[in-house]
Scaffold this motif. Structure first.
Motif, PDB file in Angstrom:
ATOM      1  N   LEU A   1      -4.675  12.317   4.221  1.00 14.28           N
ATOM      2  CA  LEU A   1      -5.524  11.489   3.376  1.00 14.28           C
ATOM      3  C   LEU A   1      -5.859  10.159   4.042  1.00 14.28           C
ATOM      4  N   VAL A   2      -4.855   9.416   4.448  1.00 16.63           N
ATOM      5  CA  VAL A   2      -5.067   8.095   5.050  1.00 16.63           C
ATOM      6  C   VAL A   2      -4.917   8.194   6.559  1.00 16.63           C
ATOM      7  N   GLY A   3      -5.970   7.880   7.260  1.00 12.06           N
ATOM      8  CA  GLY A   3      -5.948   7.912   8.715  1.00 12.06           C
ATOM      9  C   GLY A   3      -6.588   6.679   9.308  1.00 12.06           C
ATOM     10  N   PRO A   4      -6.789   6.655  10.630  1.00 13.95           N
ATOM     11  CA  PRO A   4      -7.304   5.468  11.314  1.00 13.95           C
ATOM     12  C   PRO A   4      -8.689   5.011  10.860  1.00 13.95           C
TER      13      PRO A   4
ATOM     14  N   GLY B   1       5.091  -7.255   3.580  1.00 10.04           N
ATOM     15  CA  GLY B   1       6.232  -7.937   4.175  1.00 10.04           C
ATOM     16  C   GLY B   1       6.839  -7.118   5.298  1.00 10.04           C
ATOM     17  N   ASP B   2       7.633  -7.775   6.134  1.00 20.52           N
ATOM     18  CA  ASP B   2       8.213  -7.076   7.285  1.00 20.52           C
ATOM     19  C   ASP B   2       9.428  -6.225   6.922  1.00 20.52           C
ATOM     20  N   GLN B   3       9.724  -6.128   5.617  1.00 24.37           N
ATOM     21  CA  GLN B   3      10.730  -5.196   5.115  1.00 24.37           C
ATOM     22  C   GLN B   3      10.110  -4.238   4.094  1.00 24.37           C
ATOM     23  N   ASP B   4       8.791  -4.105   4.141  1.00 27.58           N
ATOM     24  CA  ASP B   4       8.059  -3.306   3.155  1.00 27.58           C
ATOM     25  C   ASP B   4       8.082  -1.828   3.540  1.00 27.58           C
ATOM     26  N   VAL B   5       9.211  -1.190   3.283  1.00 23.86           N
ATOM     27  CA  VAL B   5       9.386   0.230   3.577  1.00 23.86           C
ATOM     28  C   VAL B   5       9.894   0.944   2.320  1.00 23.86           C
TER      29      VAL B   5
ATOM     30  N   SER C   1       0.876  -1.166   0.000  1.00 24.82           N
ATOM     31  CA  SER C   1       0.000   0.000   0.000  1.00 24.82           C
ATOM     32  C   SER C   1       0.915   1.219   0.000  1.00 24.82           C
ATOM     33  N   PRO C   2       0.377   2.407  -0.197  1.00 21.58           N
ATOM     34  CA  PRO C   2       1.231   3.590  -0.113  1.00 21.58           C
ATOM     35  C   PRO C   2       1.499   4.028   1.320  1.00 21.58           C
TER      36      PRO C   2
ATOM     37  N   GLU D   1       2.466   0.154   8.650  1.00 22.76           N
ATOM     38  CA  GLU D   1       1.458   1.011   8.029  1.00 22.76           C
ATOM     39  C   GLU D   1       0.609   0.239   7.013  1.00 22.76           C
ATOM     40  N   HIS D   2       1.178  -0.794   6.426  1.00 21.63           N
ATOM     41  CA  HIS D   2       0.449  -1.590   5.433  1.00 21.63           C
ATOM     42  C   HIS D   2      -0.655  -2.436   6.059  1.00 21.63           C
ATOM     43  N   LEU D   3      -0.662  -2.519   7.394  1.00 24.22           N
ATOM     44  CA  LEU D   3      -1.674  -3.315   8.063  1.00 24.22           C
ATOM     45  C   LEU D   3      -2.982  -2.552   8.259  1.00 24.22           C
ATOM     46  N   TYR D   4      -2.959  -1.228   8.064  1.00 21.13           N
ATOM     47  CA  TYR D   4      -4.143  -0.400   8.281  1.00 21.13           C
ATOM     48  C   TYR D   4      -5.392  -0.926   7.569  1.00 21.13           C
ATOM     49  N   PRO D   5      -5.323  -1.226   6.270  1.00 21.38           N
ATOM     50  CA  PRO D   5      -6.546  -1.694   5.591  1.00 21.38           C
ATOM     51  C   PRO D   5      -7.097  -2.975   6.196  1.00 21.38           C
TER      52      PRO D   5
END
Length: 280
Positions: free
Chosen positions: A175-178, A193-197, A168-169, A207-211
């Protein structure tokens, strides 16, 4: 009635089986390009169509990307019976007018591209169910089409039955919040992934876990690859690609086509040596 029993080895074999046929089916897939007029702009679509498509995927590439960049992934999906319609967005490195747009300016144009691509697909293959899929910036587009930011951005498409996201971005300030994904009620699979930065953009892979964590509960799935970075979607040689892409096929078959065997694979899936898996 036959009871489905899957041990860990059997589960992996069953999952990978959903991605085992594309090499045989690729010869039966036609690839073409067409150009649409969207708001006075020329928008190029890449279309990959198997002989007898069962469903449609509207695909949105990542910032700077282009459809062919994801060829291995798209081949898996066409091999599973999905027609792909993928616009070339103005932020692509391959777009002739890329210099005229930054990522902020590209935002509404991307949504317009995808709406036009969906209209095109509906006419080209009437009656087929649709999914929205994307990578990074394209994942945000897919989530919006599945109901994200409802009330803020009126771009939800009722034809989207499910959203498939590779990364994800991240959390975009302003724009993207809780609560951005609270209105997403349709099935979602997030692959990260756990290196997805991304330096300067995404400092924390969480941050990719938000959705997954903040969308409406039910039919939400999360695959977090160990040692996996932001470019998994276009790196078929990466260790986690086969597992993640096979799960993407199972998700699409289950949630778009109503395939019961694919649904069983999702229901039985658990964490593996390559990735953590969650469902809610």
């Amino acid at each position: 009635m036959t009871k489905l029993i899957l041990n860990r080895r059997g589960l992996l074999a069953a999952t990978l089986a959903f991605a085992a046929t594309p090499l045989l089916a690729r010869a039966a897939t036609a690839t073409s390009n067409t150009t649409l007029k969207v708001g006075g702009r020329d928008v190029e679509l890449t279309i990959l169509r198997p002989d007898a498509p069962k469903g449609i995927i509207i695909f949105s590439h990542g910032a700077g990307g282009w459809p062919a960049h994801y060829q291995a992934l798209l081949d898996l999906w066409t091999g599973a019976g999905f027609m792909i319609v993928a616009p070339l967005h103005v932020d692509s490195q391959k777009h002739p007018k890329r210099a005229d747009y930054d990522l902020r300016a590209a935002f509404p144009l991307r949504l317009a591209d995808l709406a036009a691509a969906t209209d095109y697909a509906e006419k080209a293959a009437p009656g087929l169910p649709m999914a929205s899929a994307g990578h990074s910036y394209g994942s945000l587009m897919s989530l919006i089409r599945a109901g994200a930011m409802e009330g803020m951005i009126p771009a939800q498409d009722p034809r989207t039955k499910a959203a498939l996201c590779f990364s994800s971005p991240g959390v975009i300030k302003g724009l993207v919040g809780p609560t951005s994904y609270a209105s997403v009620k349709k099935p979602v699979l997030m692959i990260t992934g756990d290196q997805d930065v991304l330096p300067g953009m995404i400092a924390d892979w969480h941050e990719h876990l938000y959705p997954f964590e903040t969308s409406a509960p039910g039919e939400k799935y999360l695959w977090v690859g160990k040692g996996i970075g932001h470019g998994l979607a276009y790196h078929p040689e990466a260790p986690g690609f086969n597992e993640a892409s096979a799960l993407s096929v199972a998700f699409l078959k289950a949630k778009v086509l109503g395939d019961k065997a694919a649904e069983a694979v999702l229901a039985a899936q658990g964490s593996t040596p390559l990735a953590d898996w969650k469902a809610r």
